[in-house]
Design an enzyme around this catalytic site. Sequence first.
Site, PDB file in Angstrom:
ATOM      1  N   HIS A 133      32.372  31.825  39.907  1.00  0.00           N
ATOM      2  CA  HIS A 133      33.078  32.913  39.100  1.00  0.00           C
ATOM      3  C   HIS A 133      34.222  32.251  38.290  1.00  0.00           C
ATOM      4  O   HIS A 133      34.556  32.622  37.379  1.00  0.00           O
ATOM      5  CB  HIS A 133      33.856  34.283  39.891  1.00  0.00           C
ATOM      6  CG  HIS A 133      34.810  33.760  40.676  1.00  0.00           C
ATOM      7  ND1 HIS A 133      34.802  33.779  41.871  1.00  0.00           N
ATOM      8  CD2 HIS A 133      36.210  33.656  40.372  1.00  0.00           C
ATOM      9  CE1 HIS A 133      35.972  33.440  42.593  1.00  0.00           C
ATOM     10  NE2 HIS A 133      36.715  33.359  41.498  1.00  0.00           N
ATOM     11  N   ASP A 167      28.353  32.975  45.300  1.00  0.00           N
ATOM     12  CA  ASP A 167      29.571  32.554  44.510  1.00  0.00           C
ATOM     13  C   ASP A 167      29.989  31.140  44.484  1.00  0.00           C
ATOM     14  O   ASP A 167      31.064  30.676  44.918  1.00  0.00           O
ATOM     15  CB  ASP A 167      30.860  33.339  44.999  1.00  0.00           C
ATOM     16  CG  ASP A 167      31.907  33.411  43.960  1.00  0.00           C
ATOM     17  OD1 ASP A 167      31.640  33.102  42.769  1.00  0.00           O
ATOM     18  OD2 ASP A 167      33.028  33.605  44.230  1.00  0.00           O
ATOM     19  N   SER A 239      40.766  29.576  43.900  1.00  0.00           N
ATOM     20  CA  SER A 239      39.085  29.516  43.837  1.00  0.00           C
ATOM     21  C   SER A 239      38.506  28.177  43.434  1.00  0.00           C
ATOM     22  O   SER A 239      38.889  27.592  42.499  1.00  0.00           O
ATOM     23  CB  SER A 239      38.875  30.685  42.843  1.00  0.00           C
ATOM     24  OG  SER A 239      39.375  32.203  42.941  1.00  0.00           O
TER      25      SER A 239
END
Length: 509
Positions: A133, A167, A239
């Site tokens: 992402h 992911d 992230s």
Amino acid sequence: MKRHVKQVLGLSAFAAVCMALGMGLSHGWVARAQEEKPVTVDPKGLDRMPPIAEVAEKLNPTVVAITNTSFVRQRQPGNPFGGGDDFFDFFFGPGGPGHPRVPRGGGDSEQRAVSGGSGVIISPDGEILTNYHVVASMGEPGNALEVKTVDGRTFKGTVLGKDKELDVALVKIDATHLPFAKLGDSDSLKIGEWVVAIGNPLGLEHTVTQGIISAKGRNLDGGVSTFLQTDAAINRGNSGGPLLNLRGEVVGINTAINPAGQNIGFAVPISMVNRILKDLRAGKPVSRGYLGVTPQELDSVFQEALGVKQGVLVGSVERGQPADKAGLQHQDVITSVDGQAVKNPDDLVSAISSRRAGDTVKLGVIRKGKAMTLSVVLGDRKAIEELRRGESGRGEEGESGGTDREGSSTFSLQKAYGFQVGALDPVNRHQFGIAEDRKGVVVVSVDPRSPAADRNLQVGMIITEAAGQPVTSVADFMAAARKATGRPLLLYIQAPQGSQRLTLAIPPR
């Protein structure tokens, strides 16, 4: 003299008996004391702190800041955030790192958006692991990826490969002789083990936080990924950064947080990343194995009904798919994959999806109390799911059902299990919207205070098997239910429309 000897012998015997009793009681007390000792830990190394500072100092140069610049169409003028992804909205809140920041105002429909994250260098020539992402928008014209190293240098990043389901993504920069991190083994992690997170939360570059592994095997969205949970502080911008053990090895890629709580963060286990790294480097679509079954939890009711204590229940088998071709049947219990025990549906999904399409796996199976081994050639997860979506709505073939009613038998299904069934006659088909190809009996009522309601049996469901016997009429069903009286009743369920199937075990009242 004789009397004296007798007294001495008597006293000696009495003393011996007392001693024996005392030793017996003492042994019992000692054994009981040993059995009832509290659980304790013999701590080692309490005189020194974990080497977190050393991990931070040595691994910081392997962590990079990633900036993703893209151009997006503004959905709602004046709204500063794109939004719209329920999964990342839940973990990050609207406008988190999964969503680009769009400037306020402006009349143009297309806006420049900037979002950021972290990454970890895993090779000296510039391979970087991050989240999907973080780089999801790459590939569109005009979009750019910038990677900044700890020494302040910036590089243009190119996405080699990415996997949305897990992911993760692999980014490449044009550089050599870079410091890089070693990939560890997340499978061997223990709950409570110290870990360190490094990343760029909220734009604060190279922030170090520490904590422990709070849990393993967390499935957050029903997909193929099971996450590590940690209480190391993770925020927006972390992230893609590494989760490290005290040896400085990458054990996870930090992915998500739950903003509703505190210190609840999640990371993709590095062992799952390792299995697809070859595909990412080659830029190929990630290949994942697929069985074609509906796995269900083997709870206490199923355990009693099937006589199996551990494993994963096969709720249904998709016709024509790998499990069906290998002879797997609904109500089988899968206990292992290639000799590795599986205890719940997440274990099974993880074990199968970690294999590639075309791989052959050996499943340990228990069927009606008999243990067996089945070899299955796995299909491709993506291809089979697309085929399944295209075929949704198709039903099973079979003979026509009868029009029997429950009648006045002394056996009461309502009293025994808390629900009633009816025939698939035209009236019931119309009332419950049942497709013409459905065969069996239909659930016409469920007592909300019954075990059937507790097990999510619902009005309109079609029962095609009961207690392991095919059902084509109410008479068939009642005969099977009578035989199961006093024990959990196993049902094979089909939806009124579509291809969904399920196995339920209804305990007796």
